[in-house]
Design a protein around this motif. Structure first.
Motif: not given
Length: 222
Positions: A78-99
């Motif tokens: 519905t577009g609302k913020p999640m109350s928890y973070d399921p996490g990311v197991t696999n990382v592809r975009n190493t150009n992303s500022p997040h990673w």
């Protein structure tokens, strides 16, 4: 993407395998050599990883599988913020500022494995392992950090500790027919492991590549 893998080697064997990269340090941060880990791993489960201390050498540590999700993806249907973070197991975009914050040598790790799975278009798992004799070392190129993350909605508090994920790349000709989007970044030589744990990103990023076709085989569909 790979969300299930196996590592059926004993702790003592892992110490022996990765001594080719650099001797492990008995610094109190690793498990006893005869203490077992689980042999099959799922998101948010604890698993063995190998980190490098510039002074103490390699460490065998335990970490939870899943790094923090980029904030823009932490939304419900519905577009609302999640109350928890399921996490990311696999990382592809190493150009992303997040990673990018986790690409320095201080956050890199090796994730030992013996086989891994990929789902096909019908979500059926297919398992892959190595052709013939296993390589000298076998690990995913990982990133890790010590942090806090609420990994389940029902958890009253965030879980604090070490977390990890591993990089993916385009699939080779063995994995591609099953999973056309990606495969894990796999390191099979001591030299590649040394590069991943100690080289500047400008050099280490070349390891984000498919494993040669002749090394892997489709193992089973279980």
């Amino acid at each position: 993407m790979c969300n299930r893998y196996r590592n059926d080697k004993a702790i003592a064997t892992l110490f022996e395998d990765f001594s080719q990269v650099e001797l492990f340090a008995d610094d109190g941060h690793s498990r006893g050599r005869n203490e077992p880990f689980l042999t099959e791993f799922f998101p948010s489960y604890a698993a063995p990883i190998i980190t490098r201390d510039p002074e103490a050498g390699l460490r065998l540590e335990e970490a939870l599988w899943g790094m923090p999700t980029p904030p823009q993806f932490l939304k419900t249907k519905t577009g609302k913020p999640m109350s928890y973070d399921p996490g990311v197991t696999n990382v592809r975009n190493t150009n992303s500022p997040h990673w990018r914050r986790w690409l320095g040598v201080e956050h890199r790790c090796l994730v030992p494995f013996t086989s891994f799975s990929e789902p096909d278009a019908a979500h059926k798992l297919h398992w892959f392992d190595f052709v013939g004799d296993a390589p000298p070392v076998a690990c995913f190129a990982g990133i890790t950090d010590t942090l806090s993350r609420q990994i389940k909605a029902r958890d009253p508090e965030p879980t604090s500790g070490r977390f990890y994920a591993f990089l993916t790349t385009e699939p080779n000709a063995v994995v591609g027919p099953v999973h056309a989007k990606a495969m894990p970044v796999i390191l099979t030589t001591p030299e590649d492991c040394r590069i991943w744990l100690s080289a500047p990103w400008e050099i280490a990023k070349a390891l984000q590549r498919p494993l040669p076709d002749q090394i892997l085989r489709l193992m089973s569909e279980a």
